[in-house]
Write a protein that holds these residues in place. Structure first.
Motif, PDB file in Angstrom:
ATOM      1  N   HIS A 200      -9.882  -6.145  -7.382  1.00 37.88           N
ATOM      2  CA  HIS A 200     -11.061  -5.803  -7.537  1.00 37.88           C
ATOM      3  C   HIS A 200     -11.922  -6.832  -8.090  1.00 37.88           C
TER       4      HIS A 200
ATOM      5  N   ARG B  85      -3.861  -4.851  -7.790  1.00 33.49           N
ATOM      6  CA  ARG B  85      -5.300  -4.080  -7.519  1.00 33.49           C
ATOM      7  C   ARG B  85      -6.140  -4.359  -8.220  1.00 33.49           C
ATOM      8  N   ASP B  86      -5.903  -4.552  -9.439  1.00 34.86           N
ATOM      9  CA  ASP B  86      -7.055  -5.069 -10.361  1.00 34.86           C
ATOM     10  C   ASP B  86      -7.591  -6.462 -10.234  1.00 34.86           C
TER      11      ASP B  86
ATOM     12  N   TYR C 101       2.181   1.694  -3.330  1.00 40.73           N
ATOM     13  CA  TYR C 101       0.952   1.830  -4.230  1.00 40.73           C
ATOM     14  C   TYR C 101       0.627   3.596  -4.333  1.00 40.73           C
TER      15      TYR C 101
ATOM     16  N   HIS D 289      -9.216   3.400  -1.059  1.00 42.64           N
ATOM     17  CA  HIS D 289      -7.830   2.667  -1.171  1.00 42.64           C
ATOM     18  C   HIS D 289      -7.699   2.311  -2.505  1.00 42.64           C
ATOM     19  N   LEU D 290      -8.555   2.545  -3.740  1.00 40.80           N
ATOM     20  CA  LEU D 290      -8.461   2.116  -4.714  1.00 40.80           C
ATOM     21  C   LEU D 290      -7.740   3.179  -5.641  1.00 40.80           C
TER      22      LEU D 290
ATOM     23  N   MET E 247       0.701  -1.314   0.012  1.00 41.80           N
ATOM     24  CA  MET E 247       0.106  -0.042  -0.077  1.00 41.80           C
ATOM     25  C   MET E 247       0.899   1.284  -0.104  1.00 41.80           C
TER      26      MET E 247
ATOM     27  N   LEU F   3      -0.390  -2.547  -9.879  1.00 48.33           N
ATOM     28  CA  LEU F   3      -1.548  -2.431 -10.689  1.00 48.33           C
ATOM     29  C   LEU F   3      -2.426  -3.474 -10.732  1.00 48.33           C
TER      30      LEU F   3
END
Length: 121
Positions: free
Chosen positions: A104, A100-101, A32, A118-119, A29, A97
């Motif tokens: 999701h 993250r994807d 990111y 957080h996104l 995080m 990334l």
């Protein structure tokens, strides 16, 4: 004397070395968030709700020691410290990334919702 890491002891185990660099509850995080630009310590702490000051300092020091984050101290009163991602750290951008994807999608498949704060980097 240079500090040895766990992965220094395991020659040829590249996945272990890579995961060890970004392991830790907050390292991913932090990296990111720094993809979005330089942050001051307090700004990072506000963005990482639930991360104690002590833990954030520890994780930032480890990321700095591994060459993924750069710490800049300005000699002003009161002292100002900023953190930015290094070129080495930026090379993790596609991985971060992608995670993250994937996260999701994982949440969507389970009909769960992500906290939007957080996104966005």
């Amino acid at each position: 004397m240079q500090k040895l890491h766990d992965y220094d002891q395991v020659p040829g185990c590249t996945l272990y070395a890579a995961l060890n660099l970004i392991s830790g509850k907050w390292k991913g995080m932090i990296l990111y968030r720094l993809l979005g630009g330089t942050r001051r310590f307090n700004a990072l702490q506000r963005e990482l709700k639930g991360c104690s000051q002590r833990m954030l300092i520890k994780q930032l020091r480890e990321l700095e020691a591994d060459g993924l984050v750069e710490r800049t101290v300005y000699a002003v009163m009161p002292p100002r410290v900023e953190y930015s991602i290094t070129a080495e750290g930026r090379s993790l951008e596609p991985v971060l990334l992608g995670l993250r994807d994937w996260g999701h999608g994982w949440l969507s498949r389970r009909k769960l919702t992500a906290r939007e704060d957080h996104l966005a980097a």
